[in-house]
Motif scaffolding. Sequence first.
Motif, PDB file in Angstrom:
ATOM      1  N   ILE A   1      18.961  51.301  64.222  1.00  0.00           N
ATOM      2  CA  ILE A   1      18.599  52.059  63.025  1.00  0.00           C
ATOM      3  C   ILE A   1      19.837  52.143  62.143  1.00  0.00           C
ATOM      4  CG2 ILE A   1      17.877  54.319  62.135  1.00  0.00           C
ATOM      5  CD1 ILE A   1      16.246  54.696  64.719  1.00  0.00           C
ATOM      6  N   VAL A   2      19.653  51.870  60.865  1.00  0.00           N
ATOM      7  CA  VAL A   2      20.748  51.959  59.905  1.00  0.00           C
ATOM      8  C   VAL A   2      20.360  52.972  58.837  1.00  0.00           C
ATOM      9  CG1 VAL A   2      22.099  50.717  58.169  1.00  0.00           C
ATOM     10  CG2 VAL A   2      21.465  49.565  60.306  1.00  0.00           C
ATOM     11  N   ASN A   3      21.161  53.998  58.673  1.00  0.00           N
ATOM     12  CA  ASN A   3      20.926  54.988  57.632  1.00  0.00           C
ATOM     13  C   ASN A   3      21.867  54.713  56.459  1.00  0.00           C
ATOM     14  OD1 ASN A   3      19.123  56.316  59.379  1.00  0.00           O
ATOM     15  ND2 ASN A   3      20.816  57.443  60.335  1.00  0.00           N
ATOM     16  N   VAL A   4      21.453  55.119  55.262  1.00  0.00           N
ATOM     17  CA  VAL A   4      22.312  54.911  54.097  1.00  0.00           C
ATOM     18  C   VAL A   4      22.828  56.276  53.627  1.00  0.00           C
ATOM     19  CG1 VAL A   4      22.493  53.991  51.767  1.00  0.00           C
ATOM     20  CG2 VAL A   4      21.125  52.770  53.481  1.00  0.00           C
ATOM     21  N   SER A   5      24.120  56.494  53.845  1.00  0.00           N
ATOM     22  CA  SER A   5      24.780  57.720  53.397  1.00  0.00           C
ATOM     23  C   SER A   5      25.434  57.429  52.044  1.00  0.00           C
ATOM     24  CB  SER A   5      25.785  58.177  54.465  1.00  0.00           C
ATOM     25  OG  SER A   5      26.458  59.343  54.066  1.00  0.00           O
ATOM     26  N   SER A   6      26.607  57.957  51.803  1.00  0.00           N
ATOM     27  CA  SER A   6      27.318  57.751  50.534  1.00  0.00           C
ATOM     28  C   SER A   6      28.739  58.258  50.706  1.00  0.00           C
ATOM     29  CB  SER A   6      26.634  58.550  49.419  1.00  0.00           C
ATOM     30  OG  SER A   6      27.508  58.725  48.305  1.00  0.00           O
ATOM     31  N   ILE A   7      29.645  57.778  49.856  1.00  0.00           N
ATOM     32  CA  ILE A   7      31.011  58.320  49.910  1.00  0.00           C
ATOM     33  C   ILE A   7      31.027  59.807  49.541  1.00  0.00           C
ATOM     34  CG2 ILE A   7      32.253  56.138  49.608  1.00  0.00           C
ATOM     35  CD1 ILE A   7      32.615  56.948  46.619  1.00  0.00           C
ATOM     36  N   ALA A   8      29.928  60.279  48.933  1.00  0.00           N
ATOM     37  CA  ALA A   8      29.827  61.719  48.642  1.00  0.00           C
ATOM     38  C   ALA A   8      29.812  62.546  49.925  1.00  0.00           C
ATOM     39  CB  ALA A   8      28.576  62.008  47.807  1.00  0.00           C
ATOM     40  N   ALA A   9      29.582  61.880  51.075  1.00  0.00           N
ATOM     41  CA  ALA A   9      29.637  62.577  52.373  1.00  0.00           C
ATOM     42  C   ALA A   9      31.076  62.704  52.866  1.00  0.00           C
ATOM     43  CB  ALA A   9      28.806  61.816  53.405  1.00  0.00           C
ATOM     44  N   LEU A  10      31.984  61.918  52.287  1.00  0.00           N
ATOM     45  CA  LEU A  10      33.366  61.854  52.804  1.00  0.00           C
ATOM     46  C   LEU A  10      34.379  62.534  51.898  1.00  0.00           C
ATOM     47  CD1 LEU A  10      33.555  58.115  53.979  1.00  0.00           C
ATOM     48  CD2 LEU A  10      32.923  60.131  55.313  1.00  0.00           C
TER      49      LEU A  10
ATOM     50  N   ASN B   1      23.542  53.780  63.273  1.00  0.00           N
ATOM     51  CA  ASN B   1      24.768  53.759  62.472  1.00  0.00           C
ATOM     52  C   ASN B   1      24.428  54.074  61.031  1.00  0.00           C
ATOM     53  OD1 ASN B   1      26.984  52.579  64.304  1.00  0.00           O
ATOM     54  ND2 ASN B   1      25.281  51.156  64.646  1.00  0.00           N
ATOM     55  N   CYS B   2      25.438  54.307  60.218  1.00  0.00           N
ATOM     56  CA  CYS B   2      25.154  54.441  58.784  1.00  0.00           C
ATOM     57  C   CYS B   2      26.140  53.636  57.953  1.00  0.00           C
ATOM     58  CB  CYS B   2      25.114  55.897  58.324  1.00  0.00           C
ATOM     59  SG  CYS B   2      26.685  56.756  58.268  1.00  0.00           S
ATOM     60  N   ILE B   3      25.688  53.323  56.764  1.00  0.00           N
ATOM     61  CA  ILE B   3      26.541  52.665  55.767  1.00  0.00           C
ATOM     62  C   ILE B   3      26.922  53.719  54.740  1.00  0.00           C
ATOM     63  CG2 ILE B   3      26.740  50.791  54.081  1.00  0.00           C
ATOM     64  CD1 ILE B   3      24.495  49.338  55.540  1.00  0.00           C
ATOM     65  N   VAL B   4      28.166  53.662  54.315  1.00  0.00           N
ATOM     66  CA  VAL B   4      28.689  54.613  53.343  1.00  0.00           C
ATOM     67  C   VAL B   4      29.079  53.822  52.085  1.00  0.00           C
ATOM     68  CG1 VAL B   4      30.467  56.356  52.948  1.00  0.00           C
ATOM     69  CG2 VAL B   4      29.545  56.019  55.257  1.00  0.00           C
ATOM     70  N   PRO B   5      28.117  53.644  51.178  1.00  0.00           N
ATOM     71  CA  PRO B   5      28.422  52.844  49.989  1.00  0.00           C
ATOM     72  C   PRO B   5      29.234  53.631  48.969  1.00  0.00           C
ATOM     73  CG  PRO B   5      26.027  52.932  50.429  1.00  0.00           C
ATOM     74  CD  PRO B   5      26.686  54.017  51.226  1.00  0.00           C
ATOM     75  N   GLY B   6      30.039  52.888  48.220  1.00  0.00           N
ATOM     76  CA  GLY B   6      30.696  53.468  47.048  1.00  0.00           C
ATOM     77  C   GLY B   6      29.734  53.385  45.867  1.00  0.00           C
ATOM     78  N   THR B   7      30.217  53.004  44.701  1.00  0.00           N
ATOM     79  CA  THR B   7      29.358  52.938  43.515  1.00  0.00           C
ATOM     80  C   THR B   7      28.768  51.531  43.417  1.00  0.00           C
ATOM     81  OG1 THR B   7      30.878  54.498  42.491  1.00  0.00           O
ATOM     82  CG2 THR B   7      29.249  53.468  41.060  1.00  0.00           C
ATOM     83  N   VAL B   8      27.455  51.458  43.626  1.00  0.00           N
ATOM     84  CA  VAL B   8      26.776  50.166  43.740  1.00  0.00           C
ATOM     85  C   VAL B   8      25.966  49.902  42.470  1.00  0.00           C
ATOM     86  CG1 VAL B   8      25.269  48.760  45.187  1.00  0.00           C
ATOM     87  CG2 VAL B   8      26.591  50.620  46.223  1.00  0.00           C
ATOM     88  N   GLU B   9      26.043  48.680  41.976  1.00  0.00           N
ATOM     89  CA  GLU B   9      25.355  48.328  40.725  1.00  0.00           C
ATOM     90  C   GLU B   9      23.853  48.166  40.977  1.00  0.00           C
ATOM     91  OE1 GLU B   9      26.951  44.875  38.784  1.00  0.00           O
ATOM     92  OE2 GLU B   9      26.250  45.612  36.844  1.00  0.00           O
TER      93      GLU B   9
ATOM     94  N   VAL C   1      28.368  51.998  67.395  1.00  0.00           N
ATOM     95  CA  VAL C   1      27.432  53.083  67.715  1.00  0.00           C
ATOM     96  C   VAL C   1      27.884  54.367  67.016  1.00  0.00           C
ATOM     97  CG1 VAL C   1      26.489  54.509  69.577  1.00  0.00           C
ATOM     98  CG2 VAL C   1      26.871  52.067  69.966  1.00  0.00           C
ATOM     99  N   GLY C   2      27.038  54.913  66.186  1.00  0.00           N
ATOM    100  CA  GLY C   2      27.366  56.170  65.504  1.00  0.00           C
ATOM    101  C   GLY C   2      28.462  56.013  64.460  1.00  0.00           C
ATOM    102  N   ALA C   3      28.595  54.802  63.943  1.00  0.00           N
ATOM    103  CA  ALA C   3      29.692  54.523  63.000  1.00  0.00           C
ATOM    104  C   ALA C   3      29.264  54.761  61.554  1.00  0.00           C
ATOM    105  CB  ALA C   3      30.158  53.081  63.165  1.00  0.00           C
ATOM    106  N   ALA C   4      30.261  55.048  60.725  1.00  0.00           N
ATOM    107  CA  ALA C   4      30.056  55.174  59.280  1.00  0.00           C
ATOM    108  C   ALA C   4      30.834  54.029  58.639  1.00  0.00           C
ATOM    109  CB  ALA C   4      30.565  56.523  58.795  1.00  0.00           C
ATOM    110  N   MET C   5      30.116  52.990  58.242  1.00  0.00           N
ATOM    111  CA  MET C   5      30.750  51.769  57.733  1.00  0.00           C
ATOM    112  C   MET C   5      30.923  51.891  56.216  1.00  0.00           C
ATOM    113  SD  MET C   5      30.899  50.278  60.662  1.00  0.00           S
ATOM    114  CE  MET C   5      31.100  48.509  60.647  1.00  0.00           C
ATOM    115  N   VAL C   6      32.159  52.055  55.793  1.00  0.00           N
ATOM    116  CA  VAL C   6      32.456  52.290  54.380  1.00  0.00           C
ATOM    117  C   VAL C   6      32.527  50.959  53.638  1.00  0.00           C
ATOM    118  CG1 VAL C   6      34.139  53.258  52.772  1.00  0.00           C
ATOM    119  CG2 VAL C   6      33.725  54.388  54.973  1.00  0.00           C
ATOM    120  N   VAL C   7      31.741  50.852  52.562  1.00  0.00           N
ATOM    121  CA  VAL C   7      31.752  49.648  51.712  1.00  0.00           C
ATOM    122  C   VAL C   7      31.896  50.166  50.283  1.00  0.00           C
ATOM    123  CG1 VAL C   7      30.551  47.521  51.066  1.00  0.00           C
ATOM    124  CG2 VAL C   7      30.179  48.502  53.349  1.00  0.00           C
ATOM    125  N   ASP C   8      33.143  50.417  49.869  1.00  0.00           N
ATOM    126  CA  ASP C   8      33.321  51.173  48.622  1.00  0.00           C
ATOM    127  C   ASP C   8      34.397  50.626  47.694  1.00  0.00           C
ATOM    128  OD1 ASP C   8      35.653  51.883  49.929  1.00  0.00           O
ATOM    129  OD2 ASP C   8      35.429  54.044  49.595  1.00  0.00           O
TER     130      ASP C   8
END
Length: 254
Positions: free
Chosen positions: A137-146, A181-189, A241-248
């Motif tokens: 399962i992949v959740n989509v978070s945001s840098i607003a969480a960090l 896990n979740c992905i932590v996107p920055g500002t995405v177009e 496992v349980g990671a927050a993968m930052v792509v920002d």
Amino acid sequence: MALAERLAGRTIAVTGAGSGIGRAIALRLVSEGARVLAADRDVAAAEATAALAPGGAVTACATDVTDERDVREMVARAVALGGFAGLVNNAGVGVAGTAPETTVEQLDAVLAVSVRGTFLGIAAAVPALVAGGGGAIVNVSSIAALVGIPDRAAYSAAKGAVLALTRAAAIDHVGAGVRVNCIVPGTVETPWIERITAGAEDPAAAQAAMQARQPHGRFVQPQEIAAMAAYLLSDEAASVVGAAMVVDGGMTAR
Ligand SMILES: NC(=O)c1ccc[n+]([C@@H]2O[C@H](COP(=O)([O-])OP(=O)(O)OC[C@H]3O[C@@H](n4cnc5c(N)ncnc54)[C@H](O)[C@@H]3O)[C@@H](O)[C@H]2O)c1
């Protein structure tokens, strides 16, 4: 293994797949061999995503992720496609404003899609994934969480909850063969950016200023988030496992 085969034979449900990041994820997963159930409350948008993929690879599904029955039905449809192996909880809505500026209705609407929607998705998908021998399962978070982002009080609360829920669910279900896990996107177009800047006096200038604020000088592309989602769903991420993968683009590095 070639990327074109990494997800071969697997069915993955993607919420919010009618636009932006969700659409890019759906198309990327198909390019890696997956069947995708493209779920969106805007079913016409999900059908438009399906039309961009090779015939039959993407099935559109009308799903409001805040509705428990809809979410259960989405998972049942993914199971019926065969080889259900993953869920991407991507649907999200935003609202600008500080806490005093945000109405309780706006707060509830933002929390409903990100928190209730992700929670319901995990609750419905885990038993089906376990029954099928495991999955991701992949959740989509945001840098607003960090980090603190101005004027995003409700959105930050929602995305912080998604990050915490990711870790809790990861620990709860890793023993049963489900990685969360979740992905932590920055500002995405995506169309999201157009909506945020639409109210500016000069939307193009507002977008240019937003790009200039990115350490790598441009918006993150939806395809870059999709590449991370495909990795997290693949067996190459078996120890993630349980990671927050930052792509920002470096936004949270400074
Ligand atoms: N664009 C960014 O800069 C950015 C940054 C960080 C995180 N995110 C997150 O990425 C995700 C996707 O954002 P995007 O930029 O692609 O947005 P978008 O607005 O382009 O797409 C969101 C999609 O979700 C769907 N959706 C909304 N509410 C829904 C519901 N209740 N049930 C089902 N579908 C629903 C919409 O119909 C739309 O198709 C969101 O969770 C967002 O918070 C975006």
